[in-house]
Motif scaffolding. Sequence first.
Motif, mmCIF file in Angstrom:
data_model
loop_
_atom_site.group_PDB
_atom_site.id
_atom_site.type_symbol
_atom_site.label_atom_id
_atom_site.label_comp_id
_atom_site.label_asym_id
_atom_site.label_seq_id
_atom_site.Cartn_x
_atom_site.Cartn_y
_atom_site.Cartn_z
ATOM 1 N N ASN A 269 -45.417 -136.972 84.501
ATOM 2 C CA ASN A 269 -45.443 -135.611 83.971
ATOM 3 C C ASN A 269 -46.817 -135.196 83.464
ATOM 4 O OD1 ASN A 269 -43.860 -133.235 83.399
ATOM 5 N ND2 ASN A 269 -44.073 -133.710 81.229
ATOM 6 N N ASN A 270 -47.806 -136.051 83.617
ATOM 7 C CA ASN A 270 -49.169 -135.731 83.207
ATOM 8 C C ASN A 270 -49.921 -135.150 84.404
ATOM 9 O OD1 ASN A 270 -52.007 -135.962 82.508
ATOM 10 N ND2 ASN A 270 -51.345 -137.289 80.830
ATOM 11 N N SER A 271 -50.542 -133.998 84.222
ATOM 12 C CA SER A 271 -51.219 -133.315 85.324
ATOM 13 C C SER A 271 -52.331 -134.162 85.939
ATOM 14 C CB SER A 271 -51.785 -131.979 84.841
ATOM 15 O OG SER A 271 -52.694 -132.178 83.768
ATOM 16 N N ALA A 272 -52.831 -135.149 85.183
ATOM 17 C CA ALA A 272 -53.897 -135.999 85.707
ATOM 18 C C ALA A 272 -53.439 -136.825 86.902
ATOM 19 C CB ALA A 272 -54.408 -136.929 84.608
ATOM 20 N N ASN A 273 -52.122 -137.020 87.033
ATOM 21 C CA ASN A 273 -51.614 -137.892 88.083
ATOM 22 C C ASN A 273 -51.050 -137.155 89.287
ATOM 23 O OD1 ASN A 273 -52.256 -140.375 86.819
ATOM 24 N ND2 ASN A 273 -50.527 -140.096 85.432
ATOM 25 N N ASN A 274 -50.959 -135.849 89.221
ATOM 26 C CA ASN A 274 -50.624 -135.051 90.392
ATOM 27 C C ASN A 274 -49.304 -135.423 91.055
ATOM 28 O OD1 ASN A 274 -52.238 -132.928 91.000
ATOM 29 N ND2 ASN A 274 -53.676 -134.093 92.254
ATOM 30 N N VAL A 275 -48.299 -135.728 90.301
ATOM 31 C CA VAL A 275 -46.973 -136.008 90.855
ATOM 32 C C VAL A 275 -46.172 -134.709 90.841
ATOM 33 C CG1 VAL A 275 -44.816 -137.295 90.567
ATOM 34 C CG2 VAL A 275 -47.007 -138.402 90.074
ATOM 35 N N THR A 276 -45.641 -134.331 91.983
ATOM 36 C CA THR A 276 -44.852 -133.109 92.045
ATOM 37 C C THR A 276 -43.461 -133.358 91.489
ATOM 38 O OG1 THR A 276 -43.968 -133.553 94.251
ATOM 39 C CG2 THR A 276 -46.093 -132.412 94.120
ATOM 40 N N THR A 277 -42.830 -132.304 91.024
ATOM 41 C CA THR A 277 -41.463 -132.422 90.522
ATOM 42 C C THR A 277 -40.534 -132.893 91.626
ATOM 43 O OG1 THR A 277 -41.822 -130.694 88.878
ATOM 44 C CG2 THR A 277 -39.544 -131.150 89.496
ATOM 45 N N ALA A 278 -40.705 -132.355 92.826
ATOM 46 C CA ALA A 278 -39.851 -132.747 93.957
ATOM 47 C C ALA A 278 -40.023 -134.224 94.293
ATOM 48 C CB ALA A 278 -40.160 -131.886 95.179
ATOM 49 N N GLY A 279 -41.269 -134.703 94.272
ATOM 50 C CA GLY A 279 -41.513 -136.115 94.565
ATOM 51 C C GLY A 279 -40.920 -137.024 93.510
ATOM 52 N N TYR A 280 -41.065 -136.632 92.254
ATOM 53 C CA TYR A 280 -40.492 -137.413 91.156
ATOM 54 C C TYR A 280 -38.982 -137.516 91.288
ATOM 55 C CZ TYR A 280 -38.991 -138.447 86.345
ATOM 56 O OH TYR A 280 -38.385 -138.991 85.229
ATOM 57 N N VAL A 281 -38.316 -136.400 91.506
ATOM 58 C CA VAL A 281 -36.854 -136.398 91.620
ATOM 59 C C VAL A 281 -36.404 -137.224 92.814
ATOM 60 C CG1 VAL A 281 -34.841 -134.948 92.083
ATOM 61 C CG2 VAL A 281 -36.558 -134.206 90.415
ATOM 62 N N ALA A 282 -37.101 -137.081 93.951
ATOM 63 C CA ALA A 282 -36.707 -137.804 95.161
ATOM 64 C C ALA A 282 -36.804 -139.311 94.965
ATOM 65 C CB ALA A 282 -37.570 -137.354 96.334
ATOM 66 N N GLN A 283 -37.920 -139.781 94.394
ATOM 67 C CA GLN A 283 -38.077 -141.232 94.258
ATOM 68 C C GLN A 283 -37.272 -141.786 93.090
ATOM 69 O OE1 GLN A 283 -42.013 -142.844 94.626
ATOM 70 N NE2 GLN A 283 -42.215 -142.066 96.716
ATOM 71 N N TYR A 284 -37.027 -140.989 92.063
ATOM 72 C CA TYR A 284 -36.139 -141.436 90.979
ATOM 73 C C TYR A 284 -34.734 -141.642 91.548
ATOM 74 C CZ TYR A 284 -34.923 -141.839 85.967
ATOM 75 O OH TYR A 284 -34.546 -142.293 84.720
ATOM 76 N N THR A 285 -34.301 -140.707 92.360
ATOM 77 C CA THR A 285 -32.978 -140.811 92.976
ATOM 78 C C THR A 285 -32.879 -142.050 93.853
ATOM 79 O OG1 THR A 285 -32.766 -138.393 92.972
ATOM 80 C CG2 THR A 285 -31.304 -139.627 94.445
ATOM 81 N N MET A 286 -33.923 -142.295 94.650
ATOM 82 C CA MET A 286 -33.906 -143.457 95.539
ATOM 83 C C MET A 286 -34.011 -144.765 94.758
ATOM 84 S SD MET A 286 -36.286 -141.943 98.612
ATOM 85 C CE MET A 286 -36.262 -143.422 99.603
ATOM 86 N N LEU A 287 -34.755 -144.768 93.635
ATOM 87 C CA LEU A 287 -34.818 -145.970 92.812
ATOM 88 C C LEU A 287 -33.429 -146.325 92.283
ATOM 89 C CD1 LEU A 287 -36.378 -148.209 91.321
ATOM 90 C CD2 LEU A 287 -36.814 -146.556 89.478
ATOM 91 N N ILE A 288 -32.697 -145.334 91.809
ATOM 92 C CA ILE A 288 -31.330 -145.573 91.331
ATOM 93 C C ILE A 288 -30.465 -146.094 92.463
ATOM 94 C CG2 ILE A 288 -29.255 -144.464 90.412
ATOM 95 C CD1 ILE A 288 -31.164 -142.518 88.930
ATOM 96 N N GLU A 289 -30.628 -145.533 93.651
ATOM 97 C CA GLU A 289 -29.861 -146.006 94.810
ATOM 98 C C GLU A 289 -30.208 -147.455 95.140
ATOM 99 O OE1 GLU A 289 -29.637 -141.562 96.887
ATOM 100 O OE2 GLU A 289 -31.125 -143.043 97.562
ATOM 101 N N GLY A 290 -31.500 -147.820 94.976
ATOM 102 C CA GLY A 290 -31.912 -149.197 95.217
ATOM 103 C C GLY A 290 -31.340 -150.158 94.192
ATOM 104 N N ILE A 291 -31.307 -149.737 92.931
ATOM 105 C CA ILE A 291 -30.719 -150.568 91.878
ATOM 106 C C ILE A 291 -29.228 -150.776 92.139
ATOM 107 C CG2 ILE A 291 -30.168 -150.670 89.412
ATOM 108 C CD1 ILE A 291 -32.770 -149.039 88.963
ATOM 109 N N HIS A 292 -28.567 -149.705 92.547
ATOM 110 C CA HIS A 292 -27.125 -149.792 92.825
ATOM 111 C C HIS A 292 -26.844 -150.703 94.016
ATOM 112 C CE1 HIS A 292 -23.006 -148.686 92.391
ATOM 113 N NE2 HIS A 292 -22.930 -148.013 93.530
#
Length: 427
Positions: A269-292
Amino acid sequence: MKLSSVVAALASVVSATILQNGQVRITDYPDTVIDPAGYTFETYSPSAHEISYKGRWDSKYISWWSAPGLKFGFTGEYVAITFGPLTSNTTLVGYRVDGQDWQFTNITIGATHLFVSPSTTGVNITAPIDPSTFELRVTNWAYGVQIDAVHVAKGESLFKIPNYGRTIEIIGDSLSAGQYATLEGLSSYTYGLGAGLGNTEYSLTAYPGICLFDKQCYGNLRGMFYQWFRTSDTSGRAIDIWGDNPEVWDFSKQPAADIVVINLGTNDNNSANNVTTAGYVAQYTMLIEGIHAVWPRAQIILISLWEGFNTIGNTYEQSSGFYTEIYKIYEYFNLPEYLSNPILYDPVKNTTYKSFRPSAPFVSYFNTTGILQHNDIGPQYHPTDVGHIKLASHLIQYIKLKFDWVLYATGPEIQHDTLYWNDQQDY
């Protein structure tokens, strides 16, 4: 969370100094180095089945991430450990016998350290038919130790200590690793949560500056979306030892997690790292899927982010990040259409797939709003020791109430050096 000093910390020489409110804290930790030639030992290799490794350790018996440790039972009155050449010099470790308070010492590369002797508090209090328990934890998140050998007195033995019947995994960044807390990993809310539940195995897979999204953030070359599936963290020493090909973590080395707590996104969420909201949501979702996919029976708790406090008029107000996005991720995993046909993530092929097997609800949401106040955040924007204790206490109660987990921690010390009191009635 990442500050300008994190990059410097990654490259700096290990320091044995602890600062407390800007002042050097008196530690007087004992020098436990010995010459093993002066002792008669029974020696065990690091691969001995009697030794239980806690957290993540690689095939070279090197520790990684926050507060990794080892545990075993022993007979006799001596325990010593020889540390290998891939140990970070002067790494601070905590150690104890049974339920005694933590003791601390700084580790020397290649040296043998005597942790238990006849003068150690608690030795031989246990009935003779039961071995005593020895536990060691690395306090720091950036440094680690390499186990070369474990020693007990000649004729004595190590014993395997059975794992507790429940396990918790915490995944996070510096807020979860304990950066800037007095004893770092051993002062973090994540350690307080795992140890505070009692009779619980815990692993703290957290590292400062890391993003959830898989990209370079504050010196970390990869994000947690990639690194969680690897044994080592994103430290400079990991690159020195494993280069760009870290070991894939073998999840069968540890008991399957019953509960997984995720606190990631502050660095994204820090602008210095240039992570888009869409990218964050997509990979957070996939990380949860990987844990499951790895732990299909685990309950996963998503923690809402807190990002310090801002002054509003003549008071303070807590700020947050990805507040709506994290809650929507939680809602997505509880939709009937998802639960009837869940999607899983394969990190080897880097692809998602449908399991075609119905799933019970397994994702919960923990709202941190109102737990911390502005004076629970230190000058470096991270929780104070008290802030960590508050977070751990609230999470413990949340888990107790939601999952009916009994609290078993009823005596042995958890956070060290937090016993403050006033014994003056006239002041």
